[in-house]
Scaffold this motif. Structure first.
Motif, mmCIF file in Angstrom:
data_model
loop_
_atom_site.group_PDB
_atom_site.id
_atom_site.type_symbol
_atom_site.label_atom_id
_atom_site.label_comp_id
_atom_site.label_asym_id
_atom_site.label_seq_id
_atom_site.Cartn_x
_atom_site.Cartn_y
_atom_site.Cartn_z
ATOM 1 N N TYR A 287 0.354 -1.205 -0.130
ATOM 2 C CA TYR A 287 0.209 -0.127 0.255
ATOM 3 C C TYR A 287 0.928 1.003 -0.020
ATOM 4 N N GLN A 288 1.715 1.362 0.506
ATOM 5 C CA GLN A 288 2.807 2.282 0.721
ATOM 6 C C GLN A 288 3.001 2.659 -0.471
ATOM 7 N N PHE A 289 4.005 1.684 -1.114
ATOM 8 C CA PHE A 289 4.354 1.289 -2.447
ATOM 9 C C PHE A 289 3.330 2.200 -3.479
ATOM 10 N N MET A 290 1.881 1.775 -3.159
ATOM 11 C CA MET A 290 1.027 2.131 -4.389
ATOM 12 C C MET A 290 1.005 3.772 -3.798
ATOM 13 N N GLU A 291 0.719 4.518 -2.264
ATOM 14 C CA GLU A 291 0.591 5.505 -2.508
ATOM 15 C C GLU A 291 1.553 6.005 -3.112
ATOM 16 N N MET A 292 2.507 5.440 -2.938
ATOM 17 C CA MET A 292 4.455 7.025 -3.474
ATOM 18 C C MET A 292 4.079 6.895 -4.439
ATOM 19 N N ASN A 293 3.701 6.248 -5.682
ATOM 20 C CA ASN A 293 3.358 6.323 -7.180
ATOM 21 C C ASN A 293 2.356 6.926 -7.207
ATOM 22 N N THR A 294 1.370 7.234 -6.213
ATOM 23 C CA THR A 294 0.120 7.409 -6.335
ATOM 24 C C THR A 294 0.809 9.916 -6.539
ATOM 25 N N GLN A 295 1.717 9.873 -5.315
ATOM 26 C CA GLN A 295 1.521 10.570 -5.057
ATOM 27 C C GLN A 295 2.373 10.982 -6.470
ATOM 28 N N ARG A 296 3.072 10.631 -6.637
ATOM 29 C CA ARG A 296 4.018 11.117 -8.191
ATOM 30 C C ARG A 296 3.279 11.601 -8.693
ATOM 31 N N ARG A 297 2.414 10.589 -9.504
ATOM 32 C CA ARG A 297 1.753 10.875 -11.104
ATOM 33 C C ARG A 297 0.787 12.093 -10.093
ATOM 34 N N ALA A 298 -0.017 12.174 -9.219
ATOM 35 C CA ALA A 298 -0.285 13.797 -9.006
ATOM 36 C C ALA A 298 0.702 14.663 -8.621
ATOM 37 N N ALA A 299 1.877 14.567 -8.593
ATOM 38 C CA ALA A 299 2.494 16.057 -8.621
ATOM 39 C C ALA A 299 3.316 16.226 -10.624
ATOM 40 N N GLY A 300 2.994 15.194 -11.149
ATOM 41 C CA GLY A 300 2.775 15.331 -12.475
ATOM 42 C C GLY A 300 2.118 16.223 -12.950
ATOM 43 N N LEU A 301 0.552 15.705 -12.195
ATOM 44 C CA LEU A 301 -0.461 16.486 -13.090
ATOM 45 C C LEU A 301 -0.740 17.680 -12.576
ATOM 46 N N ARG B 76 -3.736 24.211 -18.675
ATOM 47 C CA ARG B 76 -4.752 25.850 -18.753
ATOM 48 C C ARG B 76 -4.388 26.984 -19.547
ATOM 49 N N LYS B 77 -3.165 27.095 -19.564
ATOM 50 C CA LYS B 77 -2.700 28.615 -19.705
ATOM 51 C C LYS B 77 -2.151 28.318 -21.490
ATOM 52 N N THR B 78 -2.386 27.424 -22.358
ATOM 53 C CA THR B 78 -2.359 26.504 -23.746
ATOM 54 C C THR B 78 -4.096 27.008 -23.997
ATOM 55 N N LEU B 79 -4.740 26.288 -23.655
ATOM 56 C CA LEU B 79 -6.022 26.684 -23.516
ATOM 57 C C LEU B 79 -6.540 27.526 -23.938
ATOM 58 N N ALA C 91 -7.978 22.240 -31.676
ATOM 59 C CA ALA C 91 -6.775 22.619 -30.959
ATOM 60 C C ALA C 91 -8.080 23.080 -29.487
ATOM 61 N N MET C 92 -8.495 24.019 -29.390
ATOM 62 C CA MET C 92 -9.378 24.087 -28.355
ATOM 63 C C MET C 92 -9.897 22.926 -28.003
ATOM 64 N N GLU C 93 -10.723 22.010 -29.128
ATOM 65 C CA GLU C 93 -11.832 20.747 -28.346
ATOM 66 C C GLU C 93 -10.688 19.854 -27.632
ATOM 67 N N LEU C 94 -9.114 19.562 -27.914
ATOM 68 C CA LEU C 94 -8.500 18.740 -27.945
ATOM 69 C C LEU C 94 -7.838 18.872 -26.476
ATOM 70 N N LEU C 95 -7.309 21.057 -26.219
ATOM 71 C CA LEU C 95 -7.054 21.072 -25.127
ATOM 72 C C LEU C 95 -8.027 20.588 -23.833
ATOM 73 N N GLU C 96 -9.449 21.663 -24.149
ATOM 74 C CA GLU C 96 -10.435 21.036 -23.390
ATOM 75 C C GLU C 96 -10.367 19.975 -22.642
ATOM 76 N N GLY C 97 -10.413 18.648 -24.421
ATOM 77 C CA GLY C 97 -10.157 17.242 -23.040
ATOM 78 C C GLY C 97 -9.175 17.184 -22.056
ATOM 79 N N LYS C 98 -8.256 17.367 -23.373
ATOM 80 C CA LYS C 98 -7.235 17.054 -22.047
ATOM 81 C C LYS C 98 -6.884 17.433 -20.282
#
Length: 188
Positions: free
Chosen positions: A45-59, A67-70, A125-132
């Motif tokens: 669970y700690q390993f999963m938590e660490m990976n999830t924290q890393r993914r959240a930091a990237g997001l 947002r700025k590009t949109l 481009a707007m549609e793509l960025l809004e989806g992303k």
């Protein structure tokens, strides 16, 4: 105890909760293997938590850029059909450049990463960025939900571990007291 197969929406399993320690283990010999099993589960669970924290930091890093590009593409959409104008844009964190945006600009170039840049019509481009942006925000929300869920599972397993350990200590004390009582009886 949690049912086998119980999991959160992204498939992370629910940790079992030991309500009655005495019925969970039948003898002292079963305590040590169960303690090890709980420690292994905590580590997973700690390993999963660490990976999830890393993914959240990237997001959290990626969402402001999207947002700025949109916003920039929306600005170009709003200025579509107006006269040419000059603007300053960011090339890098500390590097800016000036550009002339001609009248009738109807496409933008989006950096997709991995040394790939593609031209898109402004509407696409707007549609793509809004989806992303929507996908990234949803993914971040899922990460935060998963981190809360993982913390709960870790806490549950830590409680189980403590209860099992305390039960073992109680059994050892009882065995010691019984042995001492027998020794007293034998002396008398």
């Amino acid at each position: 105890m949690a049912e086998v197969g119980d999991a959160n929406p992204r498939g992370i399993p629910v940790a079992p909760f030991v309500e009655d320690v005495e019925s969970f283990v039948n003898s002292r010999a079963e305590i040590e293997p169960n303690l090890k099993k709980f420690q292994e589960m905590i580590a997973k669970y700690q390993f999963m938590e660490m990976n999830t924290q890393r993914r959240a930091a990237g997001l959290n890093d990626k969402i402001p850029d999207i947002r700025k590009t949109l916003e920039t593409v929306q600005f170009l959409q709003a200025r579509k059909g107006s006269k040419a104008f000059e603007t300053t844009f960011e090339l890098n964190d500390t590097l800016f450049a000036k550009a002339q945006i001609p009248t009738g600009t109807d496409e933008v170039y989006l950096w997709l990463g991995a040394n790939v840049m593609l031209a898109y019509p402004i509407d696409e481009a707007m549609e793509l960025l809004e989806g992303k942006l929507t996908a990234a925000e949803e993914s971040l929300s899922n990460c935060e939900e998963d981190m809360d869920f993982l913390r709960q599972q870790i806490t549950t397993l830590e409680v189980n571990t403590a209860r099992l350990y305390n039960y073992e200590v109680t059994l050892k004390r009882r065995d010691r007291a019984e042995a001492e009582e027998e020794q007293r009886k034998e002396k008398n």
